[in-house]
Design an enzyme around this catalytic site. Structure first.
Site, short mmCIF file in Angstrom:
data_model
loop_
_atom_site.label_atom_id
_atom_site.label_comp_id
_atom_site.label_asym_id
_atom_site.label_seq_id
_atom_site.Cartn_x
_atom_site.Cartn_y
_atom_site.Cartn_z
N ASP A 8 0.87 -1.16 0.00
CA ASP A 8 0.00 0.00 0.00
C ASP A 8 0.92 1.23 0.00
O ASP A 8 2.15 1.10 0.16
CB ASP A 8 -0.90 -0.05 1.24
N ASP A 10 -0.24 5.09 1.15
CA ASP A 10 -0.53 6.02 2.25
C ASP A 10 -0.53 5.29 3.59
O ASP A 10 -1.12 4.22 3.74
CB ASP A 10 -1.90 6.67 2.04
N ASP A 19 -3.44 12.30 -0.22
CA ASP A 19 -4.55 13.11 -0.69
C ASP A 19 -4.92 14.23 0.29
O ASP A 19 -5.35 15.30 -0.12
CB ASP A 19 -5.79 12.24 -0.95
N ASP A 99 -4.77 3.83 -3.44
CA ASP A 99 -5.90 4.69 -3.78
C ASP A 99 -5.48 6.16 -3.83
O ASP A 99 -6.33 7.04 -3.77
CB ASP A 99 -7.03 4.49 -2.76
N ASP A 179 -2.18 -1.05 5.62
CA ASP A 179 -2.71 -0.54 6.90
C ASP A 179 -4.22 -0.39 6.93
O ASP A 179 -4.82 -0.38 8.00
CB ASP A 179 -2.09 0.83 7.20
#
Length: 238
Positions: A8, A10, A19, A99, A179
């Protein structure tokens, strides 16, 4: 035989949400209430489109955004981990499923001189339009009811494996490092020889603990990149 590391981004590679970090560019480093209240669950990419439009309307352009994003802190020990993987790349294929968006991730990885480490990055496509506004699109189309409309990480992982795993080239182990809540879906497709590494104290850990049926993969918690490094070091020593 190689290991596949799935990261992942972030709160995993970087210690913030990229973001929300970009809001530092906004006037007063905050968003108007009407934008903040416009978020609908599962539609984060559409929400970020409104954020980027607001930044563009206020004259925030690529150079300032890049300067802000490349100041984002990496998670403790993560650069040590990435250096270790780079030195032992013969053992590892590495991908990111995130994402965030392609521009932010590219800026951050290149500024830290680690972009060459990752074989592929799967995230929401982003571009600057003719007016200098950042625009973002959904990563793909999927029919998973559990995931946000723009991204099912399980579908991304399964399609990657479909294209890269052959009778002659199989990963001895998939190691998934993340996470968040949207990391649970891909974790559920891991097999008993695989490993999921949830960040200690974050959503993915609590979601795994609360499952009625345990995940098939082994669960190894981490708090810093050094914990992951120590695990990988033992792995390649066999």
């Amino acid at each position: 035989m190689k290991f596949l590391l799935v990261f992942d981004f972030d709160h995993t590679i970087v210690d913030e949400n990229s973001d929300t970090w970009i809001v530092k560019c906004a006037p007063g480093a905050k968003l108007p209430d009407e934008i903040k209240k416009s978020y609908q669950k599962g539609h984060w990419t559409e929400y970020m489109g409104r954020v980027f439009r607001y930044l563009g309307d206020n004259g925030i352009r690529e150079e300032e955004m890049k300067r802000t994003m490349t100041a984002i802190p990496f998670t403790a020990g993560m650069k040590d981990l990435l250096d270790f993987i780079c030195k032992h790349k013969d053992f590892f294929d590495c991908i990111i499923i995130s994402d965030s968006n392609a521009i932010f991730i590219d800026w951050i990885l290149k500024a830290a001189n680690v972009s060459q480490l990752f074989d592929e990055v799967f995230t929401n496509p982003a571009t600057f339009d003719g007016c200098g506004y950042l625009t973002v699109q959904n990563c793909h189309v999927h029919d998973c009811a559990k995931c946000p409309v723009n991204l099912c990480k399980k579908k991304v992982l399964e399609e990657f494996l479909d294209h890269h795993v052959t009778p002659r080239m199989k990963y001895s182990q998939i190691i998934y490092i993340g996470d968040g809540g949207n990391d649970l879906c891909p974790v559920l497709c891991l097999k008993k020889d695989d490993v999921v590494m949830p960040r200690r104290g974050y959503t993915l850990e609590s979601m795994i603990l609360s499952l009625n049926v345990p995940v098939q993969a082994s669960v190894v918690l981490w708090s810093s990149g050094i914990d992951i490094l120590d695990y990988l070091e033992l792995l390649i020593k066999g």
